[in-house]
Scaffold this active site. Structure first.
Site, mmCIF file in Angstrom:
data_model
loop_
_atom_site.group_PDB
_atom_site.id
_atom_site.type_symbol
_atom_site.label_atom_id
_atom_site.label_comp_id
_atom_site.label_asym_id
_atom_site.label_seq_id
_atom_site.Cartn_x
_atom_site.Cartn_y
_atom_site.Cartn_z
ATOM 1 N N ILE A 24 5.379 -62.721 -81.634
ATOM 2 C CA ILE A 24 4.669 -62.904 -82.805
ATOM 3 C C ILE A 24 3.501 -62.094 -82.957
ATOM 4 O O ILE A 24 3.328 -61.261 -84.147
ATOM 5 C CB ILE A 24 4.032 -64.328 -83.036
ATOM 6 C CG1 ILE A 24 4.916 -65.470 -83.085
ATOM 7 C CG2 ILE A 24 3.036 -64.580 -84.199
ATOM 8 C CD1 ILE A 24 4.512 -66.827 -82.962
ATOM 9 N N ASP A 45 -2.945 -58.298 -73.676
ATOM 10 C CA ASP A 45 -2.196 -59.492 -72.949
ATOM 11 C C ASP A 45 -1.973 -59.118 -71.527
ATOM 12 O O ASP A 45 -1.055 -58.263 -71.138
ATOM 13 C CB ASP A 45 -0.465 -59.208 -73.818
ATOM 14 C CG ASP A 45 0.051 -60.394 -73.456
ATOM 15 O OD1 ASP A 45 0.175 -60.933 -72.432
ATOM 16 O OD2 ASP A 45 1.000 -61.017 -74.442
ATOM 17 N N ASP A 61 -5.359 -72.011 -88.961
ATOM 18 C CA ASP A 61 -3.993 -72.831 -89.382
ATOM 19 C C ASP A 61 -3.731 -73.795 -88.310
ATOM 20 O O ASP A 61 -2.835 -74.813 -88.613
ATOM 21 C CB ASP A 61 -2.798 -71.700 -89.476
ATOM 22 C CG ASP A 61 -1.277 -72.503 -89.950
ATOM 23 O OD1 ASP A 61 -1.675 -73.454 -91.081
ATOM 24 O OD2 ASP A 61 -0.670 -72.470 -89.345
ATOM 25 N N GLU A 74 -4.685 -82.649 -84.508
ATOM 26 C CA GLU A 74 -3.906 -82.158 -85.791
ATOM 27 C C GLU A 74 -3.564 -83.776 -86.185
ATOM 28 O O GLU A 74 -2.696 -84.408 -85.341
ATOM 29 C CB GLU A 74 -2.891 -81.478 -85.778
ATOM 30 C CG GLU A 74 -3.705 -80.161 -85.528
ATOM 31 C CD GLU A 74 -2.556 -78.913 -85.569
ATOM 32 O OE1 GLU A 74 -1.453 -79.182 -85.483
ATOM 33 O OE2 GLU A 74 -3.033 -77.740 -85.455
ATOM 34 N N HIS A 127 -1.382 -76.161 -90.373
ATOM 35 C CA HIS A 127 -0.584 -75.687 -89.294
ATOM 36 C C HIS A 127 0.769 -75.250 -90.261
ATOM 37 O O HIS A 127 2.034 -76.096 -89.831
ATOM 38 C CB HIS A 127 -0.254 -76.663 -88.509
ATOM 39 C CG HIS A 127 0.565 -76.479 -87.094
ATOM 40 N ND1 HIS A 127 0.010 -76.822 -86.101
ATOM 41 C CD2 HIS A 127 0.916 -75.169 -87.065
ATOM 42 C CE1 HIS A 127 0.628 -76.220 -85.116
ATOM 43 N NE2 HIS A 127 1.313 -75.016 -85.485
ATOM 44 N N GLY A 179 2.207 -72.573 -90.072
ATOM 45 C CA GLY A 179 2.845 -71.286 -89.346
ATOM 46 C C GLY A 179 4.646 -71.041 -89.698
ATOM 47 O O GLY A 179 4.968 -70.072 -90.003
ATOM 48 N N ALA A 180 5.005 -72.125 -89.170
ATOM 49 C CA ALA A 180 6.493 -72.182 -89.081
ATOM 50 C C ALA A 180 7.098 -72.825 -90.499
ATOM 51 O O ALA A 180 8.464 -73.384 -90.395
ATOM 52 C CB ALA A 180 7.193 -73.045 -87.885
#
Length: 306
Positions: free
Chosen positions: A150, A169, A254, A259, A277, A279-280
């Site tokens: 991502i 990372d 997001d 949640e 949320h 995102g997907a």
């Protein structure tokens, strides 16, 4: 074999599992002991993010051998308990990458150009162009914490906006050759250097509250924090304090630690743009996740019969 599906799934994916000769049963809303009881006689469980596959569930379902999560991340599955029980656990990490990356850039643009409040004002009969003067992304520095699938998709889209991209990372053993134009920085340097900081980490014990008061204190007062990865990565109390005290210009969220977040104080701040949320939440991502999950599940069940 028998497959229990407890979250909404792509119908075509379920038909692929049935076509492979397996029985598919759909039952939504199951949690805890009720889920464990429902799994009696089932060899596989297909979930998304809502179903919590806890240690209690795994220990209470002796016939279960495979869990497949249609989506990115496995924070709703107790992986240690699964290993202890000998249950194989899979997810579909590539399915949501484009959708999450597009949402990330979309939310950044919406925040910097005041799209939501400007649209609400116009719908209310007001025309106040100067009040909603925004900022361009071109020439700004985007810092990415996490540079997996991502993060790389976000970097590609940020490059199209002519942003400078830096990333951190520590898990990467080798920097990807196709992204030599992205400069790698240690986390503290990246925090201090970024105009916009976007998080792309999984939620693990070592990443919970990874961005806390110390990290927020290293960021520029004019910076914006973006989290479209996982709730719990950011210490929400520390973020609330930084935003209220003017130590951070804004936040785009997001995801939340809990949640739905209910009446969360972050949602009351004018310098926060938040979504539930999403995102997907695209048709394309759901099709890819379903297709990949079906492939994994069918192959895993086939391996059990050998």
């Amino acid at each position: 074999m028998r497959v229990l599906v407890t979250d909404p799934a792509d119908p075509a994916a379920l038909e692929r599992i049935r076509a492979a000769g397996h029985e598919v049963v759909e039952r939504s809303g199951l949690q805890g002991a009720e889920l464990a009881r429902a799994l009696d006689g089932f060899q596989a469980l297909l979930v998304r993010g809502a179903t919590k596959v806890t240690g209690e569930v795994l220990r209470g379902a002796p016939s279960l051998e495979v869990v497949v999560r249609a989506g990115t991340g496995l924070d709703n599955v107790d992986q240690a308990a699964a290993r202890e029980r000998g249950v194989a656990v899979y997810n579909t990490p590539a399915a949501n990458s484009v959708s999450v990356a597009e949402l990330t850039l979309g939310l950044i643009v919406a925040f910097e150009r005041h799209v939501v409040p400007a649209a609400a004002d116009l719908a209310g009969g007001r025309w106040e162009k100067t009040r909603f003067a925004g900022r361009e992304l071109s020439g700004r520095r985007l810092g990415l914490v996490g540079f997996g699938r991502i993060g790389r998709e976000v970097a590609l889209r940020a490059r199209a906006f002519e942003m400078e991209v830096v990333a951190c990372d520590p898990v990467l053993q080798e920097w990807p050759r196709a992204f030599e134009w992205v400069r790698a920085l240690p986390l503290d340097e990246l925090l201090a250097a970024s105009d916009i900081l976007s998080l792309h980490l999984p939620l693990l014990p070592e990443t919970r509250n990874r961005i806390g008061a110390r990290e927020l204190g290293l960021m520029r007062k004019d910076a914006v924090l973006v989290n479209a990865a996982r709730g719990g990565i950011v210490d929400e109390d520390a973020l609330l304090a930084a935003l209220k005290e003017g130590r951070l210009r804004g936040a785009v969220l997001d995801v939340f630690a809990v949640e739905p977040p209910g009446q969360h104080p972050l949602l009351t701040l004018p310098n926060v743009l938040a979504t539930p949320h999403l995102g997907a939440s695209t048709a394309e991502a759901q099709r890819r996740a379903g297709d990949e999950a079906a492939t994994i599940l069918v192959e895993a069940l086939a391996a059990l019969t050998k």
